[in-house]
Scaffold this motif. Structure first.
Motif, PDB file in Angstrom:
ATOM      1  N   VAL A  77       0.841  -1.207   0.000  1.00 13.10           N
ATOM      2  CA  VAL A  77       0.000   0.000   0.000  1.00 13.10           C
ATOM      3  C   VAL A  77       0.875   1.256   0.000  1.00 13.10           C
ATOM      4  O   VAL A  77       0.683   2.180  -0.797  1.00 13.10           O
ATOM      5  CB  VAL A  77      -0.949   0.007   1.226  1.00 13.10           C
ATOM      6  CG1 VAL A  77      -1.693   1.337   1.314  1.00 13.10           C
ATOM      7  CG2 VAL A  77      -1.932  -1.151   1.154  1.00 13.10           C
ATOM      8  N   THR A  78       1.871   1.278   0.899  1.00 10.56           N
ATOM      9  CA  THR A  78       2.716   2.475   1.016  1.00 10.56           C
ATOM     10  C   THR A  78       3.459   2.755  -0.285  1.00 10.56           C
ATOM     11  O   THR A  78       3.463   3.894  -0.775  1.00 10.56           O
ATOM     12  CB  THR A  78       3.744   2.290   2.147  1.00 10.56           C
ATOM     13  OG1 THR A  78       3.065   1.913   3.341  1.00 10.56           O
ATOM     14  CG2 THR A  78       4.515   3.570   2.385  1.00 10.56           C
ATOM     15  N   TYR A  79       4.092   1.725  -0.848  1.00 14.78           N
ATOM     16  CA  TYR A  79       4.886   1.967  -2.053  1.00 14.78           C
ATOM     17  C   TYR A  79       4.004   2.246  -3.270  1.00 14.78           C
ATOM     18  O   TYR A  79       4.426   2.972  -4.182  1.00 14.78           O
ATOM     19  CB  TYR A  79       5.886   0.821  -2.295  1.00 14.78           C
ATOM     20  CG  TYR A  79       7.163   1.069  -1.510  1.00 14.78           C
ATOM     21  CD1 TYR A  79       8.189   1.843  -2.040  1.00 14.78           C
ATOM     22  CD2 TYR A  79       7.313   0.590  -0.216  1.00 14.78           C
ATOM     23  CE1 TYR A  79       9.330   2.112  -1.316  1.00 14.78           C
ATOM     24  CE2 TYR A  79       8.459   0.854   0.521  1.00 14.78           C
ATOM     25  CZ  TYR A  79       9.465   1.613  -0.036  1.00 14.78           C
ATOM     26  OH  TYR A  79      10.599   1.894   0.700  1.00 14.78           O
ATOM     27  N   GLY A  81       1.330   4.030  -2.981  1.00 12.53           N
ATOM     28  CA  GLY A  81       1.098   5.460  -2.754  1.00 12.53           C
ATOM     29  C   GLY A  81       2.272   6.298  -3.237  1.00 12.53           C
ATOM     30  O   GLY A  81       2.094   7.295  -3.957  1.00 12.53           O
ATOM     31  N   PHE A  82       3.491   5.893  -2.868  1.00 11.72           N
ATOM     32  CA  PHE A  82       4.683   6.610  -3.340  1.00 11.72           C
ATOM     33  C   PHE A  82       4.744   6.598  -4.877  1.00 11.72           C
ATOM     34  O   PHE A  82       5.094   7.598  -5.511  1.00 11.72           O
ATOM     35  CB  PHE A  82       5.951   5.947  -2.792  1.00 11.72           C
ATOM     36  CG  PHE A  82       6.185   6.144  -1.313  1.00 11.72           C
ATOM     37  CD1 PHE A  82       5.694   7.262  -0.640  1.00 11.72           C
ATOM     38  CD2 PHE A  82       6.926   5.220  -0.571  1.00 11.72           C
ATOM     39  CE1 PHE A  82       5.925   7.446   0.717  1.00 11.72           C
ATOM     40  CE2 PHE A  82       7.161   5.396   0.787  1.00 11.72           C
ATOM     41  CZ  PHE A  82       6.666   6.508   1.429  1.00 11.72           C
TER      42      PHE A  82
ATOM     43  N   GLY B  25      -2.364   8.840  -4.305  1.00 11.67           N
ATOM     44  CA  GLY B  25      -1.099   8.458  -3.668  1.00 11.67           C
ATOM     45  C   GLY B  25      -1.022   8.971  -2.242  1.00 11.67           C
ATOM     46  O   GLY B  25      -0.620   8.241  -1.323  1.00 11.67           O
ATOM     47  N   LEU B  28      -3.231   6.850   0.090  1.00 12.89           N
ATOM     48  CA  LEU B  28      -2.634   5.555   0.439  1.00 12.89           C
ATOM     49  C   LEU B  28      -1.513   5.729   1.461  1.00 12.89           C
ATOM     50  O   LEU B  28      -1.428   4.983   2.441  1.00 12.89           O
ATOM     51  CB  LEU B  28      -2.084   4.856  -0.820  1.00 12.89           C
ATOM     52  CG  LEU B  28      -3.109   4.323  -1.809  1.00 12.89           C
ATOM     53  CD1 LEU B  28      -2.420   3.490  -2.881  1.00 12.89           C
ATOM     54  CD2 LEU B  28      -4.155   3.474  -1.099  1.00 12.89           C
TER      55      LEU B  28
END
Lengths: 228, 56
Positions: A77-79, A81-82, B25, B28
């Motif tokens: 999820v985090t990456y 988003g990045f 983004g 998230l």
């Protein structure tokens, strides 16, 4: 073309998030679990009335597969988003005539690491569980402001096109560090300093590798010929 | 030269689409890294520490 934006980002985020999770499990999670032994008091370091040294290592990743699966999921999820943010940056750069290439993706990834991981870590080092620190919301605000200011600063340096804008960019990168991160006025560390230092460097090393992979993967999927 | 056609197609992306992508983004990253809801915190605990988001 928004579909191409999103699909490039999702593919790149999955690749980078998976790599990040594997690297974290190998290099970061064992240190994190060891930190929890000091957080819970299962191990003591330099405690009053006990030996000035404590055992090192001896933790196992086994038996906590659900926990590690959740870590993998949150890394994805985090990456992702990045990756969405990075690909939006690609599209903005392309609109200004700076088309991103595969090799350029390497620079984007490294720049992302500098702005989003290294710059906040200068003021707020990666924390072992159990570390005492200043108010969470204040640290989160400083973290986000530092990452945003550093991204803006690097973008001005990269795309500003003249010395004045370059210097303004450097100022934006420096400003949050001069303001300073929120810190307590006392030290509370319960974990051995060696463990905290190793955790910080391992965390940043894994982040550097993961962001480099993210930049390359995002540029790879972004530059693939559009399907028509 | 395929590069030329690619360049043309990529520049087509409209600003609204770019902003929407960036916003997705941010959402998230906020959910995984910053949201205070205890379920999210517990699920993301190790990931937040490893990625060096402020956690506790």
């Amino acid at each position: 073309m928004t579909k191409h934006l999103v699909s490039s980002a999702v593919f790149a985020g999955l690749v980078a998030g998976l790599c990040a999770a594997v690297l974290q499990l190998l290099f970061v999670t064992p240190l994190l679990l060891e930190g929890e032994l000091f957080e819970t008091g299962a191990r003591m370091h330099f405690a009053a009335g006990s030996a000035p040294q404590s055992d090192a290592g001896g933790v196992s990743l086994a038996g906590q597969s659900m926990r590690h699966a959740l870590t993998l999921a949150m890394d994805l999820v985090t990456y992702t988003g990045f990756a969405l943010l990075m690909v939006a940056g690609f599209a903005l750069a392309a609109r200004r005539g700076h088309e991103v290439t595969l090799r350029g993706g390497l620079v984007w990834g490294l720049a992302g690491f500098l702005a989003v991981q290294l710059a906040p870590a200068v003021g707020l080092p990666p924390e072992l569980p159990g570390a005492m620190a200043a108010d969470l919301v204040a640290r989160q605000i400083w973290w986000v402001a530092t990452a945003a200011s550093s991204v803006a600063g690097l973008a001005l340096i990269a795309f500003g096109g003249d010395l004045v804008k370059g210097l303004a960019g450097a100022g934006l990168i420096l400003l949050p560090q001069l303001v300073g991160a929120p810190h307590l006025d006392t030290y509370f560390g319960i974990a051995p300093p060696e463990l905290s230092a190793q955790f910080a460097t391992a965390s940043l090393g894994v982040a550097a590798a993961s962001w480099t992979i993210l930049g390359l993967a995002a540029a790879y999927f972004w530059t693939r010929p559009a399907q028509s | 030269m395929t590069t030329v056609t690619q360049t043309t197609s990529r520049v087509d992306t409209d600003v609204a689409g770019i902003l929407l992508t960036a916003f997705a983004g941010l959402v998230l990253v906020f959910l995984a890294g910053f949201a205070h809801a205890s379920v999210l915190h517990d699920v993301a605990h190790d990931s937040r520490h490893a990625i060096a988001f402020p956690c506790h």
